[in-house]
Design a protein around this motif. Structure first.
Motif, short mmCIF file in Angstrom:
data_model
loop_
_atom_site.label_atom_id
_atom_site.label_comp_id
_atom_site.label_asym_id
_atom_site.label_seq_id
_atom_site.Cartn_x
_atom_site.Cartn_y
_atom_site.Cartn_z
N GLY A 1 0.81 -1.21 0.00
CA GLY A 1 0.00 0.00 0.00
C GLY A 1 0.84 1.26 0.00
N ARG A 2 1.87 1.30 0.86
CA ARG A 2 2.72 2.49 0.93
C ARG A 2 3.52 2.65 -0.35
NH1 ARG A 2 4.80 6.46 3.58
NH2 ARG A 2 7.03 6.90 3.65
N MET A 3 4.01 1.54 -0.92
CA MET A 3 4.75 1.62 -2.17
C MET A 3 3.88 2.21 -3.28
SD MET A 3 7.70 1.07 -3.60
CE MET A 3 8.59 -0.21 -2.70
N GLY A 4 2.62 1.76 -3.31
CA GLY A 4 1.71 2.29 -4.32
C GLY A 4 1.49 3.77 -4.17
N LEU A 5 1.36 4.24 -2.94
CA LEU A 5 1.16 5.67 -2.70
C LEU A 5 2.37 6.49 -3.16
CD1 LEU A 5 -0.51 5.59 0.84
CD2 LEU A 5 -1.61 6.23 -1.34
N MET A 6 3.56 5.98 -2.86
CA MET A 6 4.76 6.71 -3.25
C MET A 6 4.91 6.77 -4.77
SD MET A 6 7.69 5.71 -0.41
CE MET A 6 7.59 3.93 -0.69
N LEU A 7 4.63 5.65 -5.45
CA LEU A 7 4.75 5.63 -6.90
C LEU A 7 3.68 6.51 -7.55
CD1 LEU A 7 5.51 1.84 -7.39
CD2 LEU A 7 7.08 3.75 -7.76
N ASN A 8 2.52 6.58 -6.94
CA ASN A 8 1.48 7.46 -7.45
C ASN A 8 1.88 8.92 -7.28
OD1 ASN A 8 -1.34 7.88 -8.42
ND2 ASN A 8 -1.57 8.86 -6.41
N GLU A 9 2.51 9.25 -6.14
CA GLU A 9 2.98 10.61 -5.90
C GLU A 9 4.07 10.99 -6.90
OE1 GLU A 9 3.06 14.30 -3.98
OE2 GLU A 9 1.66 12.63 -3.76
N LEU A 10 4.90 10.01 -7.27
CA LEU A 10 5.96 10.25 -8.24
C LEU A 10 5.47 10.17 -9.68
CD1 LEU A 10 8.79 8.16 -6.55
CD2 LEU A 10 8.73 10.65 -6.78
N ARG A 11 4.20 9.88 -9.86
CA ARG A 11 3.59 9.75 -11.18
C ARG A 11 4.29 8.68 -12.01
NH1 ARG A 11 2.21 16.12 -12.68
NH2 ARG A 11 0.96 16.52 -10.80
N ILE B 1 5.04 1.50 -13.25
CA ILE B 1 5.82 0.82 -12.22
C ILE B 1 4.91 0.44 -11.05
CG2 ILE B 1 7.67 1.09 -10.52
CD1 ILE B 1 9.17 2.78 -12.51
N GLY B 2 3.97 1.34 -10.72
CA GLY B 2 3.03 1.04 -9.65
C GLY B 2 2.22 -0.20 -9.93
N ARG B 3 1.91 -0.43 -11.20
CA ARG B 3 1.11 -1.59 -11.58
C ARG B 3 1.95 -2.87 -11.65
NH1 ARG B 3 -0.08 0.04 -16.15
NH2 ARG B 3 0.98 -1.44 -17.53
N LEU B 4 3.23 -2.74 -11.97
CA LEU B 4 4.05 -3.92 -12.26
C LEU B 4 5.07 -4.29 -11.20
CD1 LEU B 4 4.88 -3.17 -16.02
CD2 LEU B 4 3.06 -4.65 -15.14
N TRP B 5 5.40 -3.36 -10.29
CA TRP B 5 6.58 -3.58 -9.44
C TRP B 5 6.45 -4.82 -8.56
CZ3 TRP B 5 7.22 -3.93 -4.18
CH2 TRP B 5 6.12 -3.59 -3.39
N SER B 6 5.26 -5.08 -8.05
CA SER B 6 5.10 -6.22 -7.14
C SER B 6 5.42 -7.54 -7.84
CB SER B 6 3.67 -6.26 -6.58
OG SER B 6 3.52 -7.34 -5.69
N ASP B 7 4.87 -7.73 -9.05
CA ASP B 7 5.12 -8.98 -9.79
C ASP B 7 6.60 -9.12 -10.14
OD1 ASP B 7 2.46 -9.65 -9.67
OD2 ASP B 7 1.98 -8.84 -11.65
N PHE B 8 7.21 -8.02 -10.59
CA PHE B 8 8.63 -8.10 -10.95
C PHE B 8 9.50 -8.27 -9.71
CE2 PHE B 8 7.43 -6.28 -15.12
CZ PHE B 8 8.18 -7.12 -15.93
N ALA B 9 9.09 -7.71 -8.58
CA ALA B 9 9.86 -7.88 -7.34
C ALA B 9 9.85 -9.35 -6.93
CB ALA B 9 9.27 -7.01 -6.24
#
Length: 272
Positions: free
Chosen positions: A9-19, A23-31
Motif C-alpha cells: 500500500g505504501r509503495m503504491g502511494l509513493m509511486l502514485n505521488e511520483l507519477r 511501475i506502480g502496476r508492475l513492481w510487485s510482480d517483478f519484485a
C-alpha cells in the motif's frame, strides 16, 4: 543491517505521488520474480524503468494521434500508389520520416482535382510523422482560418499563432475552398508568413497556383504567399480521375456484369 521493507500500500502511494503508474502496476510482480531468480537491484530497476518509459511513449503517441484530428483510416498502408503513378512512393516514404525537411520548415504541396487522393496522401504522411515522434495538426483550411479570424477580433491572433508552433506540421486541407474575403485570407497569409522557414505546412488544393487569385483577393498577397510556399517545397500533382467516380463506375460495371443475359437458345444465364 537488514534492508528496509515497504508494504504494498505504501509503495503504491509513493509511486502514485511520483507519477509512475506503470511501475506502480508492475513492481510487485517483478519484485517477486527478481527474488525467485536472484536479480541484482540494478536489473530490477532497469526492467521497471523500461516498462514505464515504453508506456509513456505509447500514451504520448495516442495523445498526439487524437490531437492531430487525422482520419485514422487514411494511412500509407491504405493508400493505393498504383492509381497515382506520377507520385513516387519512395519519395513519399522518405518524406514520411520527417528529418531535414521539417527541421528547415519546408512545405509539401498537393495539387489535383477533387477525389484524386490528396487528402488521403496528406493524412498518410501525417500519421507516419506522428509515428516518428512529431506533432501534427490536420484541419480544413476554412475552419482554421475562421478560428484565427476570431482570434484577431479578440486581439489574440499572436497568441493563437504561437500556440500552433507546438505542431511540427500543420496540414491545411482544401485551401481552394477558403472564401475570397480580405479579413479571412489575410490571417491565412499571416499563418504562412509566421511559419515560413520555421515550421512546416502541407497544403492540398484543387487549383494550381494560377487559380489562387480566387483565394487571396490582393494580387500582391497572392504572389507573396506563393513565393514563401515554393521556396522550400515538394510538389505533387495528383491529376487522376476522382476516386469516387472510379468507385461508382466500377460498381456500375459490376452490376451490369451480374445482370441476366440470354444465350442463343433463348435460355437465361448469368454473365461471368
Amino acid at each position: 543491517m537488514s534492508a528496509p521493507t515497504y508494504d504494498i500500500g505504501r509503495m503504491g502511494l509513493m509511486l502514485n505521488e511520483l507519477r509512475l503508474p506503470t511501475i506502480g502496476r508492475l513492481w510487485s510482480d517483478f519484485a517477486q520474480r527478481s527474488d525467485k531468480e536472484g536479480w541484482q537491484a540494478s536489473q530490477l530497476l532497469g526492467v521497471l524503468f523500461e516498462h514505464e518509459l515504453a508506456e509513456r511513449a505509447k500514451r504520448r503517441l495516442e495523445r498526439h494521434r487524437v490531437e492531430s484530428q487525422l482520419d485514422p483510416t487514411k494511412t500509407l498502408a491504405t493508400f493505393d500508389f498504383s492509381v497515382v503513378p506520377m507520385v513516387s512512393k519512395a519519395h513519399v516514404m522518405a518524406l514520411a520520416t520527417g528529418d531535414a525537411w521539417l527541421e528547415k520548415g519546408a512545405t509539401i504541396l498537393l495539387f489535383g482535382p477533387p477525389g484524386g487522393g490528396k487528402s488521403h496522401l496528406g493524412s498518410a504522411i501525417g500519421h507516419a510523422l506522428i509515428d516518428a515522434g512529431y506533432r501534427v495538426l490536420c484541419t480544413r483550411t476554412s475552419d482554421l482560418v475562421q478560428k484565427l479570424q476570431a482570434a484577431r477580433k479578440s486581439l489574440q491572433l499572436p497568441s493563437a499563432l504561437a500556440k500552433l508552433d507546438r505542431f511540427d506540421l500543420i496540414i491545411l486541407d482544401d485551401l481552394s475552398y477558403v472564401r475570397k474575403d480580405q479579413a479571412e485570407t489575410s490571417v491565412l497569409f499571416e499563418l504562412i508568413a509566421e511559419r515560413y522557414e520555421r515550421k512546416s505546412l502541407l497544403i492540398t488544393a484543387n487549383q494550381p497556383f494560377s487559380g489562387w487569385h480566387n483565394v487571396f483577393p490582393d494580387p500582391g498577397m497572392t504572389v507573396a504567399a506563393i513565393d514563401r510556399l515554393v521556396h522550400h517545397s515538394t510538389i505533387f500533382e495528383l491529376n487522376v480521375e476522382s476516386y469516387r467516380r472510379r468507385n461508382a463506375s466500377d460498381k456500375q460495371k459490376e452490376r451490369r456484369r451480374q445482370l441476366p443475359t440470354d444465350d442463343h437458345n433463348g435460355a437465361t444465364t448469368i454473365a461471368n
